[in-house]
Motif scaffolding. Sequence first.
Motif, mmCIF file in Angstrom:
data_model
loop_
_atom_site.group_PDB
_atom_site.id
_atom_site.type_symbol
_atom_site.label_atom_id
_atom_site.label_comp_id
_atom_site.label_asym_id
_atom_site.label_seq_id
_atom_site.Cartn_x
_atom_site.Cartn_y
_atom_site.Cartn_z
ATOM 1 N N VAL A 65 2.299 9.759 -1.456
ATOM 2 C CA VAL A 65 2.797 8.449 -1.903
ATOM 3 C C VAL A 65 1.694 7.403 -1.784
ATOM 4 O O VAL A 65 1.466 6.610 -2.702
ATOM 5 C CB VAL A 65 4.039 8.033 -1.087
ATOM 6 C CG1 VAL A 65 4.405 6.576 -1.369
ATOM 7 C CG2 VAL A 65 5.227 8.934 -1.421
ATOM 8 N N SER A 66 1.003 7.393 -0.648
ATOM 9 C CA SER A 66 -0.060 6.400 -0.430
ATOM 10 C C SER A 66 -1.176 6.559 -1.461
ATOM 11 O O SER A 66 -1.667 5.562 -2.013
ATOM 12 C CB SER A 66 -0.637 6.553 0.984
ATOM 13 O OG SER A 66 0.350 6.276 1.960
ATOM 14 N N ASP A 67 -1.572 7.786 -1.728
ATOM 15 C CA ASP A 67 -2.635 8.025 -2.710
ATOM 16 C C ASP A 67 -2.207 7.582 -4.103
ATOM 17 O O ASP A 67 -2.981 6.961 -4.846
ATOM 18 C CB ASP A 67 -3.010 9.506 -2.733
ATOM 19 C CG ASP A 67 -3.730 9.944 -1.475
ATOM 20 O OD1 ASP A 67 -4.198 9.069 -0.719
ATOM 21 O OD2 ASP A 67 -3.832 11.165 -1.245
ATOM 22 N N ALA A 68 -0.959 7.901 -4.469
ATOM 23 C CA ALA A 68 -0.451 7.545 -5.797
ATOM 24 C C ALA A 68 -0.343 6.035 -5.962
ATOM 25 O O ALA A 68 -0.700 5.479 -7.009
ATOM 26 C CB ALA A 68 0.909 8.198 -6.035
ATOM 27 N N GLU A 69 0.116 5.342 -4.928
ATOM 28 C CA GLU A 69 0.269 3.896 -5.019
ATOM 29 C C GLU A 69 -1.083 3.188 -4.981
ATOM 30 O O GLU A 69 -1.261 2.156 -5.631
ATOM 31 C CB GLU A 69 1.199 3.401 -3.918
ATOM 32 C CG GLU A 69 2.635 3.858 -4.148
ATOM 33 C CD GLU A 69 3.625 3.244 -3.186
ATOM 34 O OE1 GLU A 69 3.192 2.522 -2.252
ATOM 35 O OE2 GLU A 69 4.831 3.477 -3.364
ATOM 36 N N TYR A 70 -2.019 3.743 -4.235
ATOM 37 C CA TYR A 70 -3.372 3.173 -4.252
ATOM 38 C C TYR A 70 -3.958 3.252 -5.655
ATOM 39 O O TYR A 70 -4.526 2.289 -6.165
ATOM 40 C CB TYR A 70 -4.269 3.920 -3.263
ATOM 41 C CG TYR A 70 -5.689 3.403 -3.244
ATOM 42 C CD1 TYR A 70 -6.052 2.349 -2.411
ATOM 43 C CD2 TYR A 70 -6.666 3.961 -4.071
ATOM 44 C CE1 TYR A 70 -7.355 1.864 -2.402
ATOM 45 C CE2 TYR A 70 -7.959 3.477 -4.067
ATOM 46 C CZ TYR A 70 -8.300 2.436 -3.226
ATOM 47 O OH TYR A 70 -9.573 1.959 -3.240
ATOM 48 N N LEU A 72 -2.306 3.554 -8.513
ATOM 49 C CA LEU A 72 -1.549 2.671 -9.397
ATOM 50 C C LEU A 72 -1.980 1.223 -9.222
ATOM 51 O O LEU A 72 -2.233 0.512 -10.196
ATOM 52 C CB LEU A 72 -0.061 2.808 -9.121
ATOM 53 C CG LEU A 72 0.846 1.791 -9.837
ATOM 54 C CD1 LEU A 72 0.777 1.963 -11.352
ATOM 55 C CD2 LEU A 72 2.287 1.911 -9.341
ATOM 56 N N CYS A 73 -2.066 0.778 -7.973
ATOM 57 C CA CYS A 73 -2.412 -0.622 -7.711
ATOM 58 C C CYS A 73 -3.833 -0.942 -8.174
ATOM 59 O O CYS A 73 -4.090 -2.041 -8.677
ATOM 60 C CB CYS A 73 -2.250 -0.930 -6.226
ATOM 61 S SG CYS A 73 -0.519 -0.954 -5.684
ATOM 62 N N ASP A 123 0.263 5.527 -17.304
ATOM 63 C CA ASP A 123 -0.317 6.805 -16.908
ATOM 64 C C ASP A 123 -0.401 6.951 -15.388
ATOM 65 O O ASP A 123 -0.348 8.061 -14.856
ATOM 66 C CB ASP A 123 -1.714 6.975 -17.511
ATOM 67 C CG ASP A 123 -1.667 7.206 -19.012
ATOM 68 O OD1 ASP A 123 -0.591 7.539 -19.542
ATOM 69 O OD2 ASP A 123 -2.720 7.026 -19.669
ATOM 70 N N ALA A 124 -0.558 5.820 -14.690
ATOM 71 C CA ALA A 124 -0.674 5.852 -13.226
ATOM 72 C C ALA A 124 0.686 5.915 -12.535
ATOM 73 O O ALA A 124 0.748 6.080 -11.310
ATOM 74 C CB ALA A 124 -1.451 4.633 -12.733
ATOM 75 N N LEU A 125 1.763 5.800 -13.295
ATOM 76 C CA LEU A 125 3.112 5.859 -12.722
ATOM 77 C C LEU A 125 3.530 7.318 -12.542
ATOM 78 O O LEU A 125 4.346 7.841 -13.298
ATOM 79 C CB LEU A 125 4.104 5.125 -13.626
ATOM 80 C CG LEU A 125 4.124 3.602 -13.509
ATOM 81 C CD1 LEU A 125 4.984 2.989 -14.599
ATOM 82 C CD2 LEU A 125 4.637 3.183 -12.134
ATOM 83 N N SER A 130 6.561 5.309 -5.043
ATOM 84 C CA SER A 130 7.889 4.968 -4.536
ATOM 85 C C SER A 130 8.690 4.190 -5.576
ATOM 86 O O SER A 130 8.131 3.527 -6.455
ATOM 87 C CB SER A 130 7.774 4.151 -3.247
ATOM 88 O OG SER A 130 7.102 2.934 -3.485
ATOM 89 N N ASP A 131 10.011 4.250 -5.456
ATOM 90 C CA ASP A 131 10.893 3.665 -6.473
ATOM 91 C C ASP A 131 10.687 2.160 -6.640
ATOM 92 O O ASP A 131 10.699 1.650 -7.761
ATOM 93 C CB ASP A 131 12.355 3.943 -6.110
ATOM 94 C CG ASP A 131 12.716 5.414 -6.237
ATOM 95 O OD1 ASP A 131 11.968 6.142 -6.919
ATOM 96 O OD2 ASP A 131 13.735 5.832 -5.657
ATOM 97 N N GLY A 132 10.487 1.438 -5.519
ATOM 98 C CA GLY A 132 10.330 -0.006 -5.605
ATOM 99 C C GLY A 132 9.095 -0.412 -6.388
ATOM 100 O O GLY A 132 9.165 -1.251 -7.295
ATOM 101 N N VAL A 133 7.971 0.178 -6.048
ATOM 102 C CA VAL A 133 6.718 -0.133 -6.744
ATOM 103 C C VAL A 133 6.794 0.353 -8.189
ATOM 104 O O VAL A 133 6.294 -0.303 -9.109
ATOM 105 C CB VAL A 133 5.524 0.492 -6.007
ATOM 106 C CG1 VAL A 133 4.231 0.235 -6.762
ATOM 107 C CG2 VAL A 133 5.424 -0.052 -4.587
ATOM 108 N N ARG A 134 7.426 1.498 -8.381
ATOM 109 C CA ARG A 134 7.556 2.052 -9.733
ATOM 110 C C ARG A 134 8.308 1.087 -10.652
ATOM 111 O O ARG A 134 7.882 0.815 -11.778
ATOM 112 C CB ARG A 134 8.289 3.388 -9.693
ATOM 113 C CG ARG A 134 8.609 3.955 -11.080
ATOM 114 C CD ARG A 134 9.536 5.147 -10.959
ATOM 115 N NE ARG A 134 8.891 6.211 -10.225
ATOM 116 C CZ ARG A 134 8.043 7.072 -10.779
ATOM 117 N NH1 ARG A 134 7.767 6.993 -12.072
ATOM 118 N NH2 ARG A 134 7.484 8.003 -10.059
#
Length: 201
Positions: A65-70, A72-73, A123-125, A130-134
């Motif tokens: 999750v952390s890697d994916a959100e990093y 994405l952000c 593409d980064a989604l 996580s659902d909130g950030v998504r």
Amino acid sequence: MKAQSTGAVARPQRAIGALVLGTLLLLATGCTSDVDGSGQVDAIAAGQYRADQSSSAARSRQDAVSDAEYSLCATVTTSVVSMLRTYNAFVAALNSKQAYADLAGADRRAVDEFTRGSGAISDALTDQVSDGVRSQAQALVDRTGALSRAVGTRTRAPLNSASTAWIRARDAVLDSCGPYAASSSSTAPAVPASPSGSPGG
């Protein structure tokens, strides 16, 4: 003499047979008496193993999750800066020229950058976000599409409301991104000035 010799031979053979039988019984007794203990699993050790496995799986999921959100952000931040820069250049040209026909393609460049930026964010989604950030990132993609359409229609009226909705969506996702978001992305989009006349097509 011959009968005595036969008996003498038989007695040693019986003695040897008794000795062999006794040895076999001793070995059999020894084999059965050496086995000790039980086949039961240590419940405490098994429980600790399961707990360790569960904890490791949870850490692995959190890391994903952390890697994916990093990722994405980072994509949101970079895309937002590029989209703002191109959009503000379009607004500056529109305020100066007052006619879309005189923008030398600034409107098309803004639309192209909105398309590229929203595509990169989509593409980064990944499923790990996580659902909130998504949901907030998806809202930014949606608002980007609306602002792009407002530019593409070559009319001035929708721009203000579309840019306001876009910046609200942008701020929401950047707030969720927290330390991942670059401070330079806080720049607000330019707002078209009141036209001195109706912009030309």
